[in-house]
Design a protein around this motif. Structure first.
Motif, PDB file in Angstrom:
ATOM      1  N   GLU A  57       0.828  -1.211   0.000  1.00 42.50           N
ATOM      2  CA  GLU A  57       0.000   0.000   0.000  1.00 42.50           C
ATOM      3  C   GLU A  57       0.862   1.261   0.000  1.00 42.50           C
ATOM      4  OE1 GLU A  57      -2.555  -0.488   3.389  1.00 42.50           O
ATOM      5  OE2 GLU A  57      -3.784  -1.998   2.374  1.00 42.50           O
ATOM      6  N   VAL A  58       1.914   1.264   0.796  1.00 44.24           N
ATOM      7  CA  VAL A  58       2.809   2.424   0.850  1.00 44.24           C
ATOM      8  C   VAL A  58       3.510   2.604  -0.495  1.00 44.24           C
ATOM      9  CG1 VAL A  58       4.927   3.335   1.892  1.00 44.24           C
ATOM     10  CG2 VAL A  58       3.131   2.369   3.345  1.00 44.24           C
ATOM     11  N   ALA A  59       4.013   1.501  -1.078  1.00 51.54           N
ATOM     12  CA  ALA A  59       4.689   1.598  -2.375  1.00 51.54           C
ATOM     13  C   ALA A  59       3.748   2.139  -3.444  1.00 51.54           C
ATOM     14  CB  ALA A  59       5.227   0.231  -2.783  1.00 51.54           C
ATOM     15  N   ARG A  60       2.530   1.634  -3.487  1.00 52.55           N
ATOM     16  CA  ARG A  60       1.569   2.119  -4.487  1.00 52.55           C
ATOM     17  C   ARG A  60       1.269   3.594  -4.297  1.00 52.55           C
ATOM     18  NH1 ARG A  60      -2.534  -2.995  -4.431  1.00 52.55           N
ATOM     19  NH2 ARG A  60      -1.324  -4.302  -5.822  1.00 52.55           N
ATOM     20  N   SER A  61       1.146   4.016  -3.035  1.00 54.07           N
ATOM     21  CA  SER A  61       0.855   5.430  -2.783  1.00 54.07           C
ATOM     22  C   SER A  61       1.997   6.332  -3.245  1.00 54.07           C
ATOM     23  CB  SER A  61       0.562   5.664  -1.295  1.00 54.07           C
ATOM     24  OG  SER A  61       1.746   5.595  -0.527  1.00 54.07           O
ATOM     25  N   MET A  62       3.197   5.757  -3.353  1.00 56.97           N
ATOM     26  CA  MET A  62       4.365   6.505  -3.811  1.00 56.97           C
ATOM     27  C   MET A  62       4.615   6.321  -5.302  1.00 56.97           C
ATOM     28  SD  MET A  62       6.856   5.639  -0.600  1.00 56.97           S
ATOM     29  CE  MET A  62       8.186   6.696  -1.137  1.00 56.97           C
ATOM     30  N   GLY A  63       3.743   5.544  -5.972  1.00 58.03           N
ATOM     31  CA  GLY A  63       3.896   5.325  -7.403  1.00 58.03           C
ATOM     32  C   GLY A  63       4.976   4.326  -7.771  1.00 58.03           C
ATOM     33  N   ILE A  64       5.319   3.423  -6.864  1.00 56.82           N
ATOM     34  CA  ILE A  64       6.376   2.439  -7.101  1.00 56.82           C
ATOM     35  C   ILE A  64       5.768   1.145  -7.624  1.00 56.82           C
ATOM     36  CG2 ILE A  64       8.168   1.033  -6.001  1.00 56.82           C
ATOM     37  CD1 ILE A  64       8.450   3.343  -3.954  1.00 56.82           C
ATOM     38  N   ASP A  65       6.322   0.636  -8.732  1.00 57.53           N
ATOM     39  CA  ASP A  65       5.897  -0.647  -9.297  1.00 57.53           C
ATOM     40  C   ASP A  65       6.798  -1.727  -8.725  1.00 57.53           C
ATOM     41  OD1 ASP A  65       5.044  -2.823 -10.756  1.00 57.53           O
ATOM     42  OD2 ASP A  65       5.641  -2.013 -12.697  1.00 57.53           O
TER      43      ASP A  65
END
Length: 86
Positions: A57-65
């Motif tokens: 969830e944190v990675a997605r919120s930062m735009g990380i694939d």
């Protein structure tokens, strides 16, 4: 990690060993060591699953694939072997 979260510590150990033998990115090696330490220390699979969910969830919120460029380890219970796909 999927095997561990599913409660199959033996399969998780095999998959972690196979992924460690693959080598590669030092950050991946660190993650593998942390997961294996959690498994051998008896951390409940539910706790690992919760941490993974939060991390995604944190990675997605930062735009990380998270899928980009990482190997995938798949354990086949029929022949008790793990395969690493780059």
């Amino acid at each position: 990690m999927a095997a561990y979260v599913d409660g199959d510590g033996a399969a998780a150990g095999i998959a972690l060993d196979a992924a460690s033998a693959f080598g590669g990115d030092p950050s991946l090696t660190t993650l593998l060591k942390l997961l294996d330490s959690s498994r051998t220390a008896g951390i409940k699979p539910e706790a690992i699953a919760e941490l993974a969910t939060i991390g995604v969830e944190v990675a997605r919120s930062m735009g990380i694939d998270l899928r980009a460029g990482l190997p995938m380890v798949v354990f086949n219970p029929d022949n008790e072997r793990a395969a690493v796909y780059a």
